[in-house]
Design an enzyme around this catalytic site. Structure first.
Site, mmCIF file in Angstrom:
data_model
loop_
_atom_site.group_PDB
_atom_site.id
_atom_site.type_symbol
_atom_site.label_atom_id
_atom_site.label_comp_id
_atom_site.label_asym_id
_atom_site.label_seq_id
_atom_site.Cartn_x
_atom_site.Cartn_y
_atom_site.Cartn_z
ATOM 1 N N LYS A 209 58.916 -6.003 -61.195
ATOM 2 C CA LYS A 209 57.575 -5.560 -60.764
ATOM 3 C C LYS A 209 57.324 -4.196 -61.402
ATOM 4 O O LYS A 209 58.012 -3.229 -61.072
ATOM 5 C CB LYS A 209 57.536 -5.489 -59.239
ATOM 6 C CG LYS A 209 56.260 -4.925 -58.622
ATOM 7 C CD LYS A 209 56.260 -5.184 -57.121
ATOM 8 C CE LYS A 209 55.362 -4.230 -56.352
ATOM 9 N NZ LYS A 209 53.962 -4.307 -56.754
ATOM 10 N N THR B 175 51.580 -1.544 -59.692
ATOM 11 C CA THR B 175 51.074 -1.710 -58.332
ATOM 12 C C THR B 175 49.568 -1.495 -58.399
ATOM 13 O O THR B 175 49.070 -0.791 -59.282
ATOM 14 C CB THR B 175 51.732 -0.744 -57.332
ATOM 15 O OG1 THR B 175 51.231 -1.011 -56.018
ATOM 16 C CG2 THR B 175 51.481 0.712 -57.688
ATOM 17 N N GLU C 201 53.365 -8.179 -61.581
ATOM 18 C CA GLU C 201 53.678 -8.041 -60.150
ATOM 19 C C GLU C 201 54.760 -9.028 -59.733
ATOM 20 O O GLU C 201 55.151 -9.075 -58.567
ATOM 21 C CB GLU C 201 52.428 -8.321 -59.309
ATOM 22 C CG GLU C 201 51.380 -7.235 -59.360
ATOM 23 C CD GLU C 201 51.599 -6.198 -58.272
ATOM 24 O OE1 GLU C 201 52.660 -6.212 -57.625
ATOM 25 O OE2 GLU C 201 50.694 -5.377 -58.078
HETATM 26 C C1 LIG Z 1 50.561 2.401 -48.423
HETATM 27 C C2 LIG Z 1 51.218 1.367 -49.184
HETATM 28 O O1 LIG Z 1 52.425 1.311 -49.221
HETATM 29 N N1 LIG Z 1 50.407 0.508 -49.863
HETATM 30 C C3 LIG Z 1 50.801 -0.495 -50.689
HETATM 31 C C4 LIG Z 1 49.817 -1.068 -51.480
HETATM 32 C C5 LIG Z 1 50.161 -2.038 -52.349
HETATM 33 N N2 LIG Z 1 51.448 -2.461 -52.436
HETATM 34 C C6 LIG Z 1 51.782 -3.507 -53.385
HETATM 35 O O2 LIG Z 1 51.173 -3.290 -54.661
HETATM 36 C C7 LIG Z 1 50.733 -4.537 -55.213
HETATM 37 C C8 LIG Z 1 49.262 -4.651 -55.361
HETATM 38 O O3 LIG Z 1 48.600 -4.113 -54.312
HETATM 39 C C9 LIG Z 1 51.276 -5.573 -54.352
HETATM 40 O O4 LIG Z 1 52.554 -5.853 -54.809
HETATM 41 C C10 LIG Z 1 51.234 -4.815 -53.018
HETATM 42 O O5 LIG Z 1 51.933 -5.369 -52.040
HETATM 43 C C11 LIG Z 1 52.436 -1.898 -51.636
HETATM 44 O O6 LIG Z 1 53.623 -2.283 -51.709
HETATM 45 N N3 LIG Z 1 52.097 -0.914 -50.786
#
Ligand SMILES: CC(=O)Nc1ccn([C@@H]2O[C@H](CO)[C@@H](O)[C@H]2O)c(=O)n1
Length: 107
Positions: free
Chosen positions: A22, A25, A75
């Site tokens: 990954k 983000t 991702e």
């Molecule tokens: C506050 C906080 O931690 N927020 C987030 C926001 C996003 N993400 C990950 O980024 C990618 C696209 O959004 C996906 O893999 C999401 O799950 C995360 O892990 N944590």
């Protein structure tokens, strides 16, 4: 904050980040201020446990409707899953930002 020095991820993404599967983000405007070339300390959102350092490579605006397989691959998920994940975290938000990074080291 002008230049953030920390970032959080949901714990379930830790393994993919540490294995290099990954490499991006996608965040909303509250996190569009990461600075390319800077290094951030990464912790889990749930427990606040620090697990790695990442160097920010780029921050690029993207619309939700522009998300493509290219992003999903970075991702390590399908596009359908990526869109569902983002809708869950950022419901109804169209303007998003692709933050790409490089793993510097595990903590
Ligand atoms: C506050 C906080 O931690 N927020 C987030 C926001 C996003 N993400 C990950 O980024 C990618 C696209 O959004 C996906 O893999 C999401 O799950 C995360 O892990 N944590």
């Amino acid at each position: 904050m002008t230049q953030p020095t920390t970032m959080t991820f949901f714990e379930r993404f830790e393994t993919d980040i540490l294995s290099g599967k990954k490499t991006i983000t996608i965040r909303d405007e509250s996190e569009n201020n990461y600075v390319p070339g800077s290094t951030v300390t990464v912790s889990t959102l749930e427990g606040g446990r620090e697990f790695c350092r990442l160097t920010i490579l780029s921050v690029e605006p993207i619309l939700f409707t522009e998300l493509a397989d290219f992003h999903a691959e970075q991702e390590n998920m399908t596009l359908a899953v990526l869109k569902a994940v983002i809708q869950d975290i950022y419901p109804g938000i169209e303007q998003l930002y692709v933050v790409s990074y490089k793993l510097v080291g595990q903590l």
